[in-house]
Design an enzyme around this catalytic site. Sequence first.
Site, mmCIF file in Angstrom:
data_model
loop_
_atom_site.group_PDB
_atom_site.id
_atom_site.type_symbol
_atom_site.label_atom_id
_atom_site.label_comp_id
_atom_site.label_asym_id
_atom_site.label_seq_id
_atom_site.Cartn_x
_atom_site.Cartn_y
_atom_site.Cartn_z
ATOM 1 N N CYS A 67 11.242 -1.063 -9.182
ATOM 2 C CA CYS A 67 9.926 -0.699 -8.992
ATOM 3 C C CYS A 67 8.986 -1.527 -7.838
ATOM 4 O O CYS A 67 8.646 -2.349 -8.276
ATOM 5 C CB CYS A 67 8.852 -0.176 -9.836
ATOM 6 S SG CYS A 67 6.931 0.418 -9.633
ATOM 7 N N CYS A 118 -13.944 1.514 -8.489
ATOM 8 C CA CYS A 118 -12.685 1.720 -8.418
ATOM 9 C C CYS A 118 -12.901 3.154 -7.533
ATOM 10 O O CYS A 118 -11.693 4.265 -7.428
ATOM 11 C CB CYS A 118 -11.679 2.261 -9.849
ATOM 12 S SG CYS A 118 -12.709 3.281 -10.398
#
Length: 460
Positions: free
Chosen positions: A164, A413
């Site tokens: 990944c 966030c």
Amino acid sequence: MTNQVPVQKNEYIDVKFEDLTHEGNGVAKVDGYPLFVPNCLPGEKAKIKVVKVNKGYGFGRLIDLYEKSPDRVEPDCPIYKECGGCQLQHLSYPGQLKAKHKQVKEVLTRIGKLENVVVHPVLGMEDPWKYRNKAQVPVGEREGGLIAGFYQKRSHDIIDMEACLIQQEKNDKVIQSVKRICEKYGVQAYNEQTHKGTLRHIMARYGIKTGEIMVVLITRTPNLPNQNQLIQEIIDSNPDIKSIVQNINPKRTNVIFGDETKVLWGDEFIYDYIGNIKFAISARSFYQVNPEQTKVLYDQALKYAGLNGEETVIDAYCGIGTISLFLAQKAKKVYGVEIVPEAIEDAKRNAKLNGIENVEFAVGEAEKVIPKWYEDGVIADVLVVDPPRKGCDETLLQTIMEMKPEKVVYVSCNPATLARDLRILEDGGYTTVEVQPVDMFPQTMHCEAVALLVREKHSS
Ligand code: SAH
């Protein structure tokens, strides 16, 4: 009906993209009706197929790209389209930073009515790849062998993955070898449908500053075949592995972890540093996945707090005390509050580990604990909040406005809830001085920001 939808399902149309959504879809408008299309960028012209028509908006699929954005790049990752973990690999990194800046600026204007607030350029990474320190992959079976990787978008089919690209290479390698070793010793993959088999997930965690690795095997049953040899072979596969842990999750559930955790070999913890603060991380501990950028974010929060050693500070939503411990080095006293008891245990342990004594941690809801502290006479000079995506609880904002800390540092966030909460605080006597977005999750749409608010001089 006058408000007729101007497109039909399965229709092919030519469009020009004007914008990018928070999910990373291109936005094109047909007579004012927005269509969201994955893998399309602002400025691009394309033929699309309308695939879904709702009352106020629809979705399309890219058929033919006529005119490309100068910011478009070829995604490096071979599984980008199937995976869904990243949404912005087709946009250059400078383009991603610009898009995130625009998103913050836009929601602050639209939701927060803060047209004039300074939003600094996003602080990005020099190398925006291989940054994640934690990999957590589901395990499946194919032709008798084990596969481990990710769930295909919108499904529960597991796709095998070698690497990944936003993951630390060490984690990828560890997962590959653990998979091979488990296969060799006959460990069966867990099967969601039949609720049989053993190995559900493999997790690897890497301390980027210490080099230490933890392996977690999440299994349905406690027993592993040939456990001693299997563990020995995992130990031998990488000298940096310091801890091998098993978590047992016997339930039929999508939740990854079960209640029982046992150390199979080595330590219960691995260690890592953010700045000069050392953290002990267990299998279940929350720990920021991009510590390099976490340091950038917290340095900014510390700068905004502007401490001189005399202040009382409250850190609401403190998690394992990361920000609290950072701030404690420069403040008289820091109070941290967090809802998850295990996180507070970690916070206390981390304070001890670093010899930091001027902190006090409490378990509970910030909106309940902070009013109680206030009643008991705790008045913060600086109050830091770092809430989950849904933002701050309204009661907490009310308490802040009563307590009147001189400064509020808001770590967020989710720019939309940040904007909503800044508006409430502005109406309650605070001024937003500036906002600094920080890119904690390159290649994805996630966007963090830290804002500094001060109390207006004339409001008492
Ligand atoms: N500041 C920490 C964690 C921030 S994530 C860090 O940087 O590591 C947000 C945290 O808020 C989570 O740990 C979550 O468990 C906690 N939380 C969620 N709702 C809460 C509430 N009502 N009161 C206190 N903490 C809460």
